[in-house]
Design a protein around this motif. Structure first.
Motif, short mmCIF file in Angstrom:
data_model
loop_
_atom_site.label_atom_id
_atom_site.label_comp_id
_atom_site.label_asym_id
_atom_site.label_seq_id
_atom_site.Cartn_x
_atom_site.Cartn_y
_atom_site.Cartn_z
N ALA A 55 0.52 -1.25 -0.33
CA ALA A 55 0.01 -0.06 -0.23
C ALA A 55 1.06 1.41 -0.26
O ALA A 55 1.76 1.23 1.20
CB ALA A 55 -0.94 -0.08 1.19
N ASP A 56 0.65 1.78 -0.96
CA ASP A 56 1.89 3.16 -1.33
C ASP A 56 1.00 4.73 -1.30
O ASP A 56 -0.06 4.83 -1.51
CB ASP A 56 2.12 3.43 -2.38
N GLU A 57 1.18 4.62 0.46
CA GLU A 57 0.19 6.10 1.00
C GLU A 57 -1.36 5.57 0.60
O GLU A 57 -1.80 6.65 -0.62
CB GLU A 57 0.56 7.48 0.48
N PRO A 58 -2.12 4.87 1.19
CA PRO A 58 -2.68 4.67 1.33
C PRO A 58 -4.45 5.14 1.84
O PRO A 58 -5.22 5.53 1.13
CB PRO A 58 -3.42 3.51 1.68
N THR A 59 -3.52 6.48 2.08
CA THR A 59 -4.98 7.79 3.11
C THR A 59 -4.68 8.33 2.65
O THR A 59 -4.72 9.76 3.23
CB THR A 59 -4.82 7.00 4.46
N GLY A 60 -3.37 8.61 1.75
CA GLY A 60 -3.05 10.41 1.26
C GLY A 60 -3.83 11.51 0.94
O GLY A 60 -4.24 12.55 1.12
N ASN A 61 -4.93 11.08 0.15
CA ASN A 61 -6.28 11.60 0.21
C ASN A 61 -7.22 11.19 0.53
O ASN A 61 -8.37 11.91 0.63
CB ASN A 61 -6.40 11.20 -1.46
N LEU A 62 -7.03 11.12 2.08
CA LEU A 62 -8.44 11.19 3.04
C LEU A 62 -8.57 11.76 4.12
O LEU A 62 -6.53 11.58 4.70
CB LEU A 62 -8.38 9.42 3.05
N ASP A 63 -8.64 12.42 4.71
CA ASP A 63 -9.31 12.73 6.26
C ASP A 63 -9.14 12.10 6.92
O ASP A 63 -8.47 11.00 7.02
CB ASP A 63 -10.85 13.49 6.53
N LEU A 64 -8.05 11.75 8.62
CA LEU A 64 -7.72 11.63 9.34
C LEU A 64 -8.83 10.63 10.01
O LEU A 64 -8.21 9.70 9.59
CB LEU A 64 -7.15 12.83 11.07
N GLU A 65 -9.82 10.66 10.20
CA GLU A 65 -10.71 9.82 10.30
C GLU A 65 -10.95 8.94 9.27
O GLU A 65 -10.80 7.41 9.85
CB GLU A 65 -11.97 10.48 11.18
#
Ligand SMILES: Nc1ncnc2c1ncn2[C@@H]1O[C@H](COP(=O)(O)OP(=O)(O)OP(=O)(O)O)[C@@H](O)[C@H]1O
Ligand SMILES: [Mg+2]
Length: 229
Positions: free
Chosen positions: A171-181
């Protein structure tokens, strides 16, 4: 067999792996990396932009080849893999969540998600529906990638990798486009799938909270790998 007391079994082993991209000014992106990933292990990979994180994931997925060193998969040297072996490994064993999603623009999110399962010949509609619901994209499935937000594309890319039930999720920065929650919720889904199916995970992240959900944390600095404690 008492698994609790048995030594974790090596799945992937990197021995003195280096990667140099050729060019007028060659770039050595990885320098003599040693790393063993055991079956079902979850590890976080941290490091600054340009430090070599995506390069390492590409090597683990056999998308790219090391310049030097050995990469062993199930104790087999990957240099001995035929193109067919490598394709089978990528298709069956790896779920890759790319930094820039890599969704196919001419397919809807649903088609993007189901394609890898169809290629493998085992569709798990129940798992797909529950993951899409959990990720909050169940109402976007019949839209094309350009018709949804970046975060929704990212969540679809995560689910596409998970529904295959691969042996290793990269997983390459799988949350890079998501808010923290939302990001932590998605990381929670990934961890749940890993625990349920004994899937290993290598997750590149800049989020301390996401990294802390993994059993081991490593840091790349200028192409060299260090423990991050
Ligand atoms: N195809 C390529 N050809 C030449 N150099 C490359 C290539 N891909 C990456 N590099 C270089 O290799 C180094 C490592 O790149 P890599 O993409 O692995 O970094 P990264 O840690 O994933 O960075 P980011 O956090 O920005 O995604 C960088 O200096 C980069 O410019
Ligand atoms: Mg990268």
């Amino acid at each position: 067999m008492n698994y609790a007391n048995s030594t974790p079994q090596s799945f992937i082993k990197l021995e003195k792996i280096s990667k140099t991209y050729p060019g007028i000014v060659p770039v050595t992106a990885l320098k003599e990396i040693n790393l063993t990933i055991t079956i079902g292990e979850r590890l976080a990979l941290l490091g600054k932009s340009g430090s070599g994180k995506s390069t390492l994931l590409n090597l683990l997925a056999l998308i790219d080849k090391p310049s030097r060193g050995q990469l062993l998969i199930d104790n087999r040297n990957s240099t001995g893999f035929s193109e067919k072996d490598a394709t089978r490994y990528r298709r069956r064993d790896i779920g890759f969540i790319f930094q820039f999603f890599n969704l196919l623009p001419t397919l809807t999110l649903r088609e993007n998600i189901t394609l890898p399962m169809e290629l493998l010949g085992h569709k798990d509609d129940a798992l797909m529906s529950s993951l899409c619901r959990e990720a909050g994209i169940e109402n976007q499935l019949d839209r094309y990638p350009e018709e949804v937000s970046g975060g929704e594309q990212q969540r679809a890319a995560v689910i596409r990798a998970l529904v295959k039930k691969p042996r290793l999720i990269l997983a390459d920065e799988p949350t890079g486009n998501l808010d923290l929650e939302t990001g932590l919720h998605i990381v929670g889904l990934m961890n749940e799938i890993c625990k349920t199916f004994g899937t290993a995970l290598v997750m590149v992240t800049h989020s301390r909270e996401a990294a802390d959900t993994c059993g081991r944390r490593l840091k790349i600095v200028d192409g060299c790998l260090f423990p991050d404690d």
